[in-house]
Design an enzyme around this catalytic site. Sequence first.
Site, PDB file in Angstrom:
ATOM      1  CG  PHE A   1      -1.916   1.162   1.166  1.00  0.00           C
ATOM      2  CD1 PHE A   1      -3.166   0.967   0.579  1.00  0.00           C
ATOM      3  CD2 PHE A   1      -1.612   2.420   1.647  1.00  0.00           C
ATOM      4  CE1 PHE A   1      -4.087   2.018   0.483  1.00  0.00           C
ATOM      5  CE2 PHE A   1      -2.517   3.475   1.551  1.00  0.00           C
ATOM      6  CZ  PHE A   1      -3.750   3.265   0.972  1.00  0.00           C
TER       7      PHE A   1
ATOM      8  CE  LYS B   1       0.206   5.181   7.897  1.00  0.00           C
ATOM      9  NZ  LYS B   1      -1.213   5.547   7.894  1.00  0.00           N
TER      10      LYS B   1
ATOM     11  CG  ASP C   1       5.653   3.543   1.745  1.00  0.00           C
ATOM     12  OD1 ASP C   1       5.725   4.169   2.824  1.00  0.00           O
ATOM     13  OD2 ASP C   1       4.590   3.410   1.103  1.00  0.00           O
TER      14      ASP C   1
HETATM   15  N1  PMP Z   1       2.401   4.189   2.520  1.00  0.00           N
HETATM   16  C1  PMP Z   1       2.121   3.348   3.524  1.00  0.00           C
HETATM   17  C2  PMP Z   1       3.051   2.222   3.825  1.00  0.00           C
HETATM   18  C3  PMP Z   1       0.963   3.531   4.288  1.00  0.00           C
HETATM   19  O1  PMP Z   1       0.685   2.687   5.282  1.00  0.00           O
HETATM   20  C4  PMP Z   1       0.106   4.606   3.994  1.00  0.00           C
HETATM   21  C5  PMP Z   1      -1.169   4.879   4.772  1.00  0.00           C
HETATM   22  N2  PMP Z   1      -1.738   3.827   5.429  1.00  0.00           N
HETATM   23  C6  PMP Z   1       0.454   5.456   2.924  1.00  0.00           C
HETATM   24  C7  PMP Z   1       1.609   5.216   2.214  1.00  0.00           C
HETATM   25  C8  PMP Z   1      -0.409   6.629   2.554  1.00  0.00           C
HETATM   26  O2  PMP Z   1      -0.311   7.621   3.518  1.00  0.00           O
HETATM   27  P1  PMP Z   1      -1.372   8.823   3.570  1.00  0.00           P
HETATM   28  O3  PMP Z   1      -2.678   8.245   3.982  1.00  0.00           O
HETATM   29  O4  PMP Z   1      -0.793   9.771   4.586  1.00  0.00           O
HETATM   30  O5  PMP Z   1      -1.420   9.412   2.214  1.00  0.00           O
END
Ligand code: PMP
Length: 391
Positions: free
Chosen positions: A132, A246, A217
């Site tokens: 994700f 986050k 990521d």
């Molecule tokens: N990358 C990862 C690994 C995530 O867990 C998330 C959100 N769960 C995101 C990207 C996207 O982040 P955002 O919701 O702040 O756009």
Amino acid sequence: MNTDEIIDTYDKHIMHTYGRQPIALDHGHGQFVYDIDGNEYLDFFAGIAVNNVGQTDDKVVNAIKTQAEKMIHCSNIYYNEPAAILSKKIAEFSGLDKVFFSNSGAEANEAAIKLARKYTGKGDIVATYNSFHGRTMLTVTATGQDQYKLPFKPLPPGFKHVNFGDMDAMKGAIDDNTAAVLIEIIQGEGGLNMAPEGYFEELDAYCKEKDVLLIIDEVQTGLGRTGKILASQYFDIKPDIISLAKGLGGGVPIGATLTSNKVSEGFVPGDHGSTFGGNPLSCAAANAAVDEIIEKKLSENAEEVGKYLKNKFLELKSKYDFITDVRGLGLLIGIELNMPGGEIVDEMRKRRVLINCTAGNVLRFAPPLLISKSDVDKMIPLLDEVFSNIN
Ligand code: PMP
């Protein structure tokens, strides 16, 4: 408003993009949050691994107040001190010299993909199934889960997917058109999946051999969550780009795309930008959050309490056949079930503990990094009780 009025107003005026739990959170402190009716919840979710320093951390709150009284926003065509200070801190803990600031994890990955394409002059990104990476069109296409992206066709071209942890498949997918590999250390939304030992070292070496950038990521795993400031620090690897969001802002929106001096040259003025990215308020909050994580040794606490929590889960696993796996690092731990986990989340909420379920059948535990063993001792009997009612 009371809870019903709030829910009713959401139904009328807020787009239905989430399956929501029927409580309205009002305030919080540390590892506790309170709904608008005053009920206290022990928070094992932390807003999906965001509130690493806990709610209303004194240092974060004071930094926000002080900065808000001075200046909330200024355009990126000027310099501001909180962004400068934050960039130095990030360089220190990551070993990557340059950062681009944005406002979310998706934006951090979007910038990473654009930078990789611009720097290499190549188009293809290899990502993994069950990953994700966000909801923008590039990042949702990079995401390895069909349900998030197929409704939004046509998708942008240039993305390939291989099984997470399968080095042969990765080698098969990388070719002369590959700009970068984009990958999580632990697949957070995909069920807290972990790669086999040696995988990241081999991946790093292969990317370097093929002149392919390695983008990690760390939006969910970063900022102490897994027991180290960055989960990639568990391995002997040198990512070219790391994305953060986050936990970085202590709850305030911020995203960051980190890279080396060399790769940063891919971007020249005008290539990329964000009105709010690097604004003084978010950066001041992030400076305080990073200081708290380091000074209070929250990653060490995550490692220690995380081990304790994982052991308690393993005890439950030996008791209940429907638990098929317990996995994770630090305070990002999943209990995989051989059935859907939604009802367990509901039952835990009724017992005033917040958790969530990812990939349909993996209970995810991602509390603030300041939780103690006694918080774990409060939560485990409740989970045991919920599990015992299933049998
Ligand atoms: N990358 C990862 C690994 C995530 O867990 C998330 C959100 N769960 C995101 C990207 C996207 O982040 P955002 O919701 O702040 O756009």
